[in-house]
Each structure stands twice: as structure tokens, then as C-alpha cells.
Scaffold this active site. Sequence first.
Site, PDB file in Angstrom:
ATOM      1  CD  GLU A 135      -2.797  -1.255   2.464  1.00  0.00           C
ATOM      2  OE1 GLU A 135      -2.613  -0.426   3.368  1.00  0.00           O
ATOM      3  OE2 GLU A 135      -3.684  -2.113   2.497  1.00  0.00           O
ATOM      4  CG  ASN A 176      -0.571  -7.042  -1.349  1.00  0.00           C
ATOM      5  OD1 ASN A 176      -1.153  -7.684  -2.224  1.00  0.00           O
ATOM      6  ND2 ASN A 176      -1.032  -6.949  -0.111  1.00  0.00           N
ATOM      7  CG  HIS A 212      -9.648  -5.926   1.336  1.00  0.00           C
ATOM      8  ND1 HIS A 212      -9.839  -7.052   2.099  1.00  0.00           N
ATOM      9  CD2 HIS A 212      -8.326  -5.668   1.366  1.00  0.00           C
ATOM     10  CE1 HIS A 212      -8.665  -7.442   2.596  1.00  0.00           C
ATOM     11  NE2 HIS A 212      -7.735  -6.626   2.161  1.00  0.00           N
ATOM     12  CD  GLU A 242      -4.327  -7.960   1.872  1.00  0.00           C
ATOM     13  OE1 GLU A 242      -5.180  -7.288   2.481  1.00  0.00           O
ATOM     14  OE2 GLU A 242      -3.110  -7.682   1.893  1.00  0.00           O
ATOM     15  CG  ASP A 244     -12.430  -9.122   2.561  1.00  0.00           C
ATOM     16  OD1 ASP A 244     -12.478  -8.138   1.796  1.00  0.00           O
ATOM     17  OD2 ASP A 244     -11.848  -9.097   3.660  1.00  0.00           O
TER      18      ASP A 244
END
Length: 322
Positions: A135, A176, A212, A242, A244
Amino acid sequence: MTPIPENTLRNAAARRGLLVGAAVDSDALTTERDYADVLAREYNAVTPENVMKWMHIHPDRGRYDFTAADALVTFAQQHGMEVRGHTLVWHSYNPAWLEQGSWTRDEAIAELLNHISTVVGRYRGQVGQWDVVNEAIAHDGTLRDSVWLRTIGPDYIGLAFQFAHDADPAARLYYNDYSIEAPGAKQDAVFELVRSLRDGGAPIDGVGFQGHIESVTAPSEATLTASLGRFAQAGFAVAITELDVRVSVPANETMLTRQAAVYQSVLAACLATPRCGAFVTWGFTDRHSWVPAFFKRRGEALPFDTQLQPKDAYRALVKELQ
Ligand code: XIL
């Protein structure tokens, strides 16, 4: 009790040569037998949700605590799973001694080198992929403020990759980030960043798309495929790191059906991209997920419910792999 499909996610993924992983809550892993059982049965890769982050693994200057990270790596080895290391350099989850120290540039570089060479060196040959820098780009495409940007400057990113490579030349090294699943200023900036890193000689292998996402506003399969393809065609490995898919809670059947379709489309985009080698969700059971704490009135974002029973999302993933 819903029957568990005989064809587990990990078996179906292995046949496609894909790593299918989940972020692991280390407390749950040690205290909940059913959690560990489902994880080992369904996944062939793990990411430590928190225990390799700086605050946990390097809590004081000169003191490392590998207890929980070691336990997860051992669990992975016992069950034939890969480990994605997460994460070496981040603006968040840092201990106060690091955030509040007054470092010269050279001192900060020395701390970064010490951390990365110690952590990556410890797991050399055992952690196959690392999220080296997490990030670093803000929503508007500028470099995000962090202790590293302030003390070292923009070249902290290239240095981190070099230090990681020196500590384990065989590990695959990733940048990432989130909100790069659809085109825009942030995706453009990440693309320029990783390209200029590589052109400058930094040992960067790939780009992790966190994923996400909110079920109702999720990017389409075509958008995702184009986004992954943009990086893959430029020569980078890509991974979903990651995922979700959050919904309003309590969720109804319609929402869970839609969620399953989103899971399936993200996996389909990865499978359509030859350089997409890993599909990792941020947790696997709604029993343990960061979503309810971070997103107001959202939750139920994962493929297993709180009782560890597979949801429509799980069945959609297995179906897509077949
Ligand atoms: C989150 C964890 O899930 C939480 O338990 C923790 O409190 C904060 O960090 N992007 C990342 C992950 O790269 O490391 C974050 O994990 C979620 C967002």
C-alpha cells in the site's frame, strides 16, 4: 449439517496449478480445532493475517518475536501448504519505537535492512512469496505518507525489494495494494511504480491485487481480467492476495447469491490470466474476519459461515475450478 463437497477447494485448485490460500488468524489456529481442520482440508496456501507484520515480529528495536510466525510456517509445512509472507514494509501496524524514532536517512535504511534481512532470512526457502511493500500508493496516485517516505524518501521501495532479494534470492517478491482492481489513477500509479522499479533494476516479480470488495459495487469479470492482464502483459506475475466480498448484514439469500457470483468472477479472471498464480482470501470463515470491525454494517464476506459450513461462495469457487 451441509455436506462438504468431496472435491475440496485445494484439490480442485491443485489440478489447475493454482495456489488457493487464506489469511490465517493465529489465535484461532491455536485454539480452535475445527478452524485448523477446515484450513488444512481446503487450502494449499496461507498468509499470516497479522503475525509477520512489524509490530508483532519486531516489537522492540533489536528484538524479534517469531513465535506465532514460526507456528504458522510449521503448520503450513505439516499440511503441504505454501506460505505468502505478509508484509515487510507498510505505513501501518508499526511499533511506536519505529514510528516515533527520529531517524536520519542512513539510520532508517539500516533499520529497514536489519528487519528485512532478519525476517526474510529466517524463512529463507520456507516462504515462497513475500508482499515486500504494501500500500505505498494513495488513492489519488501519489506516494502515501509513511515513516519510510519521510525518513528515506521514495527510493525506500526499491531498497526494500533489493534487501528482500539479497536475503532470499529464490523468493518471489510482490508489491501489494488495494483498489487497483479497476482502472483509474491509483492503478495507473501502481503500474508506473512497478514498471519504473523493474526498469531501474529492482528485483520485483509481481503485483498483488488485494481485492477487498463490496458485493454490490464489485468490478465485472471483464474489468478484473483486463486489470490483471495489464500487469501480466507488462511481464509481472499477478495474484489475488486478500479477497473478501462484503455484504450488508444480516445478509439474505439474494445477497449471498450475488456474493457467490462475485467470488466466481474474481477467480475466473485469475484463471483467465496465465500469470495469475495465487487466489487468496482474507480469512475463510465469517467467524474471524476484519470486515465487521472495519466496514460499518458490512460482514459475512467469506466463503465459510461462522459454523465453518460452506456458503454459496465456496460452491461457486469449486465449480469455477472444475
Ligand atoms: C488487517 C487485519 O485483517 C486486521 O486484523 C488488522 O487489525 C489490520 O490489518 N490490507 C492489508 C492487510 O494488507 O494486512 C490488512 O489486514 C487489511 C488491509
